[in-house]
Design a protein around this motif. Structure first.
Motif, PDB file in Angstrom:
ATOM      1  N   GLY A 203       0.778  -1.234   0.000  1.00  0.00           N
ATOM      2  CA  GLY A 203       0.000   0.000   0.000  1.00  0.00           C
ATOM      3  C   GLY A 203       0.806   1.279   0.000  1.00  0.00           C
ATOM      4  N   ARG A 204       2.122   1.189  -0.146  1.00  0.00           N
ATOM      5  CA  ARG A 204       2.946   2.401  -0.119  1.00  0.00           C
ATOM      6  C   ARG A 204       2.941   3.112  -1.478  1.00  0.00           C
ATOM      7  N   HIS A 205       3.292   4.402  -1.426  1.00  0.00           N
ATOM      8  CA  HIS A 205       3.426   5.223  -2.632  1.00  0.00           C
ATOM      9  C   HIS A 205       4.915   5.404  -2.906  1.00  0.00           C
ATOM     10  N   ILE A 206       5.382   4.832  -4.015  1.00  0.00           N
ATOM     11  CA  ILE A 206       6.804   4.843  -4.359  1.00  0.00           C
ATOM     12  C   ILE A 206       7.049   5.782  -5.537  1.00  0.00           C
ATOM     13  N   LEU A 207       8.080   6.606  -5.414  1.00  0.00           N
ATOM     14  CA  LEU A 207       8.503   7.498  -6.498  1.00  0.00           C
ATOM     15  C   LEU A 207       9.758   6.930  -7.152  1.00  0.00           C
ATOM     16  N   LEU A 208       9.633   6.495  -8.396  1.00  0.00           N
ATOM     17  CA  LEU A 208      10.780   6.027  -9.177  1.00  0.00           C
ATOM     18  C   LEU A 208      11.457   7.221  -9.829  1.00  0.00           C
ATOM     19  N   VAL A 209      12.798   7.273  -9.754  1.00  0.00           N
ATOM     20  CA  VAL A 209      13.537   8.436 -10.249  1.00  0.00           C
ATOM     21  C   VAL A 209      14.642   8.007 -11.209  1.00  0.00           C
ATOM     22  N   ASP A 210      14.741   8.712 -12.334  1.00  0.00           N
ATOM     23  CA  ASP A 210      15.831   8.497 -13.292  1.00  0.00           C
ATOM     24  C   ASP A 210      16.221   9.840 -13.892  1.00  0.00           C
TER      25      ASP A 210
END
Length: 245
Positions: A203-210
């Protein structure tokens, strides 16, 4: 009382003098130059001068849930949010920044622009729970000295006050993606990444960064791994977005 006042003034003068010397020395050894045009007039807490900030091609992704960024993943991934700061225009200002970030040992570019992105995210998106930078193979990172995606993530983290989690690892190096089409890039990414989940992220909100979004194959490969986590919510951010992919 007069003696105390004199001592206080002398201490203030000494502090001002030492700060002035430090500032001048810092400016001599680390001049505040614009990373694009290299003029000595960089804006405070930014990597560009005012003129280059005005000229760089920015996006309006933050204003819309559906935009050029999220459309690249339409029908492929369920994204909560997606955005880039700049458009990757060949020969443009942003291309110069990316080249210096990746090949000229300028990690401060990524961290500074990450802070800019953090302020945008705080204004327009719901706050993610953690940041996951796209990993770099350890041999390539050893040669470069740092992972540019992780440097960008540090800037975002410092602004939003949320942790960075190296949740994804790159198991083996992949071929250069420069001349590949999207489906070839995605195939090239298959089996390259793995998930090293140590915590319950349900249920977490993950921010993928590139750094730069072109076809989206790298981000897609990473996101597919994260989709194995129950009720996961995924957002994505890159500094730049390619216009012709």
């Amino acid at each position: 009382m007069e003696t105390i006042t004199i001592k206080s003034r002398l201490l203030n003068w000494a502090n001002e003098f030492s700060n002035s010397i430090y500032t001048r020395a810092s400016e001599f050894f680390f001049p505040s130059v614009c990373h694009a045009c290299e003029a000595r007039n960089k804006m405070y807490d930014h990597v560009l001068c005012m003129q280059c900030t005005y000229e760089v091609a920015t996006t309006d992704h933050w204003k819309f849930v559906e935009n050029d960024f999220t459309n690249k993943f339409l029908g492929r991934l369920p994204l909560a949010n997606g955005a880039s700061l700049y458009k990757f225009v060949p020969g443009g200002i942003f291309q110069k920044l990316v080249h210096k970030l990746k090949y000229e040992n300028k990690p401060e570019i990524g961290e500074n622009l990450g802070r800019v992105a953090g302020r945008k995210i705080k204004e327009h998106w719901s706050k993610p729970d953690l940041i996951v930078p796209v990993p770099m193979h350890e041999k390539k990172q050893w040669v470069r000295g740092y992972n540019q995606a992780e440097v960008i993530a540090r800037g975002i983290s410092s602004t939003l006050d949320i942790p960075i989690n190296k949740l994804i690892t790159k198991r083996h190096a992949t071929q250069s993606q420069t001349t590949f089409h999207r489906h070839e890039r995605l195939k090239n990414m298959q089996e390259a990444f793995s998930l090293r989940q140590k915590y319950d992220l349900t249920g977490r909100h993950i921010l993928l960064v590139d750094d730069v979004l072109t076809t989206g194959a790298t981000l897609e490969a990473c996101a597919i791994l994260l989709l194995d986590i129950p009720n996961i919510k995924i957002s994505m951010f890159t500094l730049g977005i390619g216009l012709s992919f």
